[in-house]
Scaffold this motif. Structure first.
Motif, mmCIF file in Angstrom:
data_model
loop_
_atom_site.group_PDB
_atom_site.id
_atom_site.type_symbol
_atom_site.label_atom_id
_atom_site.label_comp_id
_atom_site.label_asym_id
_atom_site.label_seq_id
_atom_site.Cartn_x
_atom_site.Cartn_y
_atom_site.Cartn_z
ATOM 1 N N UNK A 24 0.843 -1.194 0.000
ATOM 2 C CA UNK A 24 0.000 0.000 0.000
ATOM 3 C C UNK A 24 0.878 1.244 0.000
ATOM 4 N N UNK A 25 0.339 2.352 -0.513
ATOM 5 C CA UNK A 25 1.071 3.615 -0.559
ATOM 6 C C UNK A 25 0.416 4.686 0.300
ATOM 7 N N UNK A 26 -0.573 4.326 1.123
ATOM 8 C CA UNK A 26 -1.192 5.288 2.030
ATOM 9 C C UNK A 26 -0.520 5.206 3.392
ATOM 10 N N UNK A 27 -1.240 5.572 4.458
ATOM 11 C CA UNK A 27 -0.626 5.541 5.780
ATOM 12 C C UNK A 27 -0.417 4.115 6.277
ATOM 13 N N UNK A 28 -0.904 3.097 5.519
ATOM 14 C CA UNK A 28 -0.588 1.710 5.842
ATOM 15 C C UNK A 28 0.761 1.285 5.254
ATOM 16 N N UNK A 29 1.440 2.196 4.540
ATOM 17 C CA UNK A 29 2.637 1.816 3.808
ATOM 18 C C UNK A 29 3.768 1.329 4.699
ATOM 19 N N UNK B 291 -7.185 -5.173 15.815
ATOM 20 C CA UNK B 291 -7.088 -4.240 16.935
ATOM 21 C C UNK B 291 -7.272 -2.796 16.499
ATOM 22 N N UNK B 292 -6.655 -2.374 15.389
ATOM 23 C CA UNK B 292 -6.693 -0.985 14.947
ATOM 24 C C UNK B 292 -7.316 -0.811 13.564
ATOM 25 N N UNK B 293 -7.685 -1.906 12.914
ATOM 26 C CA UNK B 293 -8.241 -1.786 11.577
ATOM 27 C C UNK B 293 -7.205 -1.446 10.524
ATOM 28 N N UNK B 294 -5.939 -1.827 10.751
ATOM 29 C CA UNK B 294 -4.863 -1.574 9.782
ATOM 30 C C UNK B 294 -4.711 -2.801 8.897
#
Length: 686
Positions: A119-124, A406-409
Motif C-alpha cells: 500500500x502507498x497510504x498511511x498503511x505503507x 485491533x486498529x483496523x490496519x
C-alpha cells in the motif's frame, strides 16, 4: 509440535510415531556417478556459465508470471504433487529439488506481494515492514535448506535401539609397551569397549604390538595378536603398518591403548560413529582431531574443532580398506578414485543449535576441498545469525496480523482468497522440504497427516483442560500449578486476549473485502492464545516429568552380599543398565565379592541377583542383573516410571475419545493403563 513430543514422552509412545521408512534409492547412470565422485566435478567453464544464465532467466520468468487465482492453485498443486513424489527418494539431488520447489513458491509469493499488495497510504510503513519480515524468513529458510544439503558440521544421526542386526566391529588396540603386557591389563582395555552400547558378541579384539612374546598373554585375555609391519598393501597411512584383521567385521575401530580410558562415561561412542557410517555409505574413515596416524586436517577444521583430549580413535569401513591400491596410503587422496570420503570427529567450538543431548560429538567431511569447507563455514555462521533473527521477524508478522483486528490496519492490499492462493502452497511446500531435511528415515504420508492433525487438536484440548481446572479451584492437585504460569506467558495471554475481544467488537463495523481479513485476525488471535497456553504446558509439564523421573533415577537401594551383609547404597542412573550404585560407606566395597543381590525398598519392592564391578574410586559400583532377572527388572522400570508420571495436570490422557482414535488410526491406545509386555515396557522406558 513441542506439545506433541511432550505428550508422546509422557505416555511412552514416542517410538510408535518415530520415522521408520527408508528413502527409495534412485537409479544413477554411470556418467552422473563418475562426475559426482571426489573432486572431478568442474564448477567453472563456459558451459556451466551458460547453464547458469539460462536457469536464471527461466527462474525469473517463473516467479514473475502472473496467474489468476485458479491458475495459481493449479501451478501450486503441480508443485505439491511433485514434492510428495520426490520426498520419497534418497540422495542430495532429490532433497535439493524439494527445497527448490519450496523456494520457488516463496519467491513467487514475495514477487506477487511486492507487485500487487503493498500500500502507498498511511498503511505503507507496516506493509513494507511486513514484506521485509517475510523476505527475511524465506531467505533464512533457504539458507537452512542449503546448509542441510552442504553442511559444515554434522550431528549424530538418529538410529533405532540395538538389535541383532548390528554389524560386527573389529577393535584393533595399538600397544606401544616397552615392558611385557599382563592379562589383567589387556582385559581392562577390552572391558572398556564391552561397556559400550554395543552387543558384546559382535566385537572382536586385536592387539597390535611389535613383540611376539605378548602372543600368549593377549590370547589368554581373549584377543588376537597383530604384529607391527606387513606388506605395502596392508598400509594404513604413510607412517604406520598394520595387518588387516582376518575377521568378519564390517568396521575396524583403531585406538591406542593409552587412550582407551577416554571411552569411560560415554557408552555411545561406537554407536554414534557407526550411525554416521550407516548414514553415509561413501564414508570410508572417521577419525578424531590430531590422530597421529591419520592425514592432517586443514586450517578450517582445526580452527573450528577443539583439539583431541586423549581420544585418538579411528573407524574404518573394511570395504574401502580393500579398495586402496597397493603402494598408496589409506588417506583422503587415495580414496578419490574409489569414491570414498574421510571425516573428522571432535568437539565443535561453534554453537550448534541442532546439537543432541550428551557429548557434543560433531563431524566434518575433510574430503571436501579447503575452499569449499571455508564456504560452508561462512554459510554455517550466516545461518546462525539468520536463525537468531527469526523470532523478531515472526514478531513483526504476528503483530501485523493482530493489528488488523485491533486498529483496523490492513497492511496487505488484496483479497484474502488471492493471498491464501499464494501463502498456503508456500506453507505446504515448506513443510514437505523441512520434513525431508530431518534425517535418514521418514514417515509415510498418512503418518505425517496424522501427526499434523494431532498437533492441531492438542492445543485446544490443553486450553479446555486449563479452563476447567482453573474454574474448579477446589482441585488442590491442579490449581496450585497456575502459580507456575510465567510472567512472559501471562503477558502474552493477556495481550492476545485483548486483541481477540477488540477484533470481536470491530468485526460488525467492517464491510466489503476487508471483512474476511477480520475473521483471519480473529482466528489468528484465538490460535495464538491456545499456542501460548500450550507453550506454558510444555514448560510446566516438562518440569514435572523431570522431577518425577529424577526421583526414581537416584532412589535408595540396598546390596545383600554373599555373606548376608546388607549394605546401604543409592542408585545413580536407574533404570539404565549397567546400573550404577553409590555406596553410603566406601569401606563397604571390601565386602563386595562374587554374586550379590540388589534390593529396591519402595512401593514396588523387588530384588535382583547379579554381579558387581567396582569403580576405581571404590565408592561407585556397576550392577548387571542375571539374564533370568532382566524381565523382572524391566517390569520394575515400567512400574516406577508410570508411578512418577501417572498424574497429569494439563496434558490430556492418551485416550482422547473413540471417535478421535478411529479417525487417527490410534486404536492401540484404547487401553493405555494396562501393563504392557516386556518388549513394550522396554520401549516405553527407553
Amino acid at each position: 509440535m513441542a506439545l506433541v513430543r511432550l505428550w508422546q514422552e509422557r505416555w511412552g509412545i514416542a517410538q510408535r510415531f518415530a520415522p521408520t521408512r527408508e528413502y527409495t534409492a534412485i537409479f544413477i547412470n554411470a556418467w552422473v556417478q563418475r562426475h559426482a565422485v571426489g573432486n572431478t566435478t568442474s564448477y567453472g567453464g563456459p558451459l556451466n556459465l551458460l547453464l547458469g544464465v539460462i536457469g536464471s532467466v527461466l527462474l525469473l520468468l517463473t516467479v514473475t508470471t502472473d496467474y489468476s487465482v485458479k491458475g495459481q492453485l493449479i501451478f501450486a498443486g503441480i508443485c505439491i504433487v511433485i514434492s510428495l513424489l520426490l520426498r520419497r527418494l534418497a540422495g542430495r539431488l532429490a532433497f535439493l529439488m524439494v527445497a527448490g520447489l519450496a523456494m520457488l513458491a516463496g519467491l513467487r509469493y514475495l514477487t506477487w506481494r511486492l507487485q500487487f499488495t503493498l500500500t502507498d497510504d498511511y498503511y505503507g510503513i507496516p506493509s513494507m515492514l511486513l514484506w521485509d519480515a517475510e523476505l527475511f524468513l524465506i531467505v533464512a529458510f533457504g539458507l537452512q535448506m542449503v546448509q542441510t544439503a552442504f553442511p559444515f558440521l554434522l550431528d549424530r544421526a538418529p538410529r533405532l535401539p540395538a538389535s541383532d542386526k548390528d554389524p560386527y566391529i573389529d577393535v584393533v588396540l595399538i600397544a606401544h609397551q616397552e615392558t611385557l603386557l599382563s592379562v589383567s591389563q589387556v582385559r581392562g582395555w577390552i572391558h572398556e569397549f564391552r561397556q559400550q552400547d554395543w552387543p558384546a558378541d559382535r566385537l572382536r579384539f586385536f592387539v597390535a604390538c611389535s613383540d611376539l612374546r605378548h602372543r600368549e598373554v593377549i590370547t589368554q585375555a581373549g584377543a588376537t595378536l597383530i604384529v607391527h609391519g606387513g606388506s605395502v598393501s596392508e598400509k594404513l597411512t604413510d607412517g604406520f603398518y598394520v595387518g588387516l584383521p582376518k575377521s568378519n567385521g564390517e568396521f575396524v575401530a583403531i585406538m591406542f591403548t593409552d587412550h582407551v580410558s577416554s571411552l569411560h562415561g560415554d557408552p555411545r561412542v561406537l554407536r554414534n560413529w557407526v550411525e554416521w557410517m550407516d548414514r553415509d555409505p561413501k564414508l570410508a574413515v572417521l577419525h578424531t582431531m590430531d590422530h597421529r596416524y591419520m592425514p592432517p586436517d586443514g586450517p578450517t577444521v582445526r580452527k573450528n574443532m577443539e583439539p583431541g583430549d586423549g581420544e585418538e580413535l579411528a573407524m574404518v569401513r573394511r570395504l574401502w580398506w580393500s579398495k586402496v591400491e597397493p603402494g598408496r596410503p589409506f588417506a583422503a587422496k587415495s580414496l578419490e578414485d574409489t569414491g570414498g570420503t574421510v571425516a573428522t570427529v571432535g568437539k565443535s567450538v561453534l554453537d550448534n543449535p541442532n546439537a543432541q543431548v550428551g557429548p557434543s560429538w560433531t563431524r566434518v567431511e575433510t574430503s571436501v576441498p579447503e575452499q569449499a569447507l571455508r564456504a560452508r563455514e561462512r554459510l554455517h555462521r550466516l545461518n546462525e545469525i539468520m536463525q537468531g533473527g527469526k523470532p523478531y521477524a515472526w514478531f513483526i508478522v504476528l503483530t501485523n496480523l493482530l493489528l488488523v483486528g485491533l486498529l483496523g490496519i490492513f497492511p496487505i492490499n488484496s483479497h484474502l482468497s488471492s493471498y491464501l492462493a499464494f501463502l498456503l502452497p508456500l506453507v505446504a511446500l515448506g513443510l514437505i522440504a523441512n520434513n525431508r531435511s530431518q534425517g535418514p528415515l521418514h514417515r509415510g504420508l498418512w503418518g505425517e497427516i496424522r501427526l499434523i492433525f494431532l498437533a492441531l487438536i492438542l492445543p485446544p484440548l490443553v486450553t479446555l483442560t486449563m479452563a476447567r481446572s482453573a474454574t474448579r479451584s477446589v482441585l488442590n492437585d491442579a490449581y496450585p500449578q497456575l502459580q507456575a504460569f510465567r510472567a512472559s506467558h501471562l503477558l502474552m495471554a493477556i495481550g492476545v486476549g485483548f486483541c481477540f475481544f477488540a477484533t470481536l467488537i470491530r468485526l460488525p463495523m467492517v464491510e466489503g473485502p476487508f471483512r474476511p481479513w477480520m475473521w483471519l485476525s480473529l482466528l489468528g488471535s484465538v490460535s495464538l492464545l491456545m499456542l501460548t497456553i500450550a507453550d506454558w504446558a510444555v514448560y510446566n509439564e516438562r518440569g514435572r516429568l523431570a522431577d518425577g523421573l529424577n526421583g526414581i533415577e537416584r532412589q535408595p537401594a540396598a546390596i545383600r552380599t554373599a555373606g548376608g551383609h546388607l549394605l546401604r547404597a543409592r542408585a545413580m542412573n536407574f533404570p539404565k543398565l549397567p546400573l550404577r550404585l553409590a555406596l553410603r560407606d566406601p569401606a563397604d566395597s571390601a565386602a563386595l565379592e562374587g554374586r550379590v543381590q540388589v534390593l529396591f525398598p519402595n512401593a514396588h519392592e523387588a530384588a535382583f541377583h547379579g554381579t558387581l564391578l567396582p569403580d576405581d574410586s571404590g565408592r561407585i559400583v556397576e550392577f548387571t542383573p542375571e539374564p533370568e532377572d532382566i524381565s523382572a527388572f524391566r517390569n520394575l522400570q515400567y512400574a516406577q516410571r508410570w508411578e512418577a508420571i501417572r498424574r497429569p495436570v494439563w496434558l490430556p490422557p492418551p485416550r482422547l475419545g473413540q471417535w478421535f482414535l478411529q479417525l487417527m488410526g490410534l486404536r492401540f491406545l484404547t487401553d493405555p493403563l494396562s501393563r504392557p509386555d516386556d518388549s513394550q515396557s522396554s520401549r516405553a522406558t527407553s
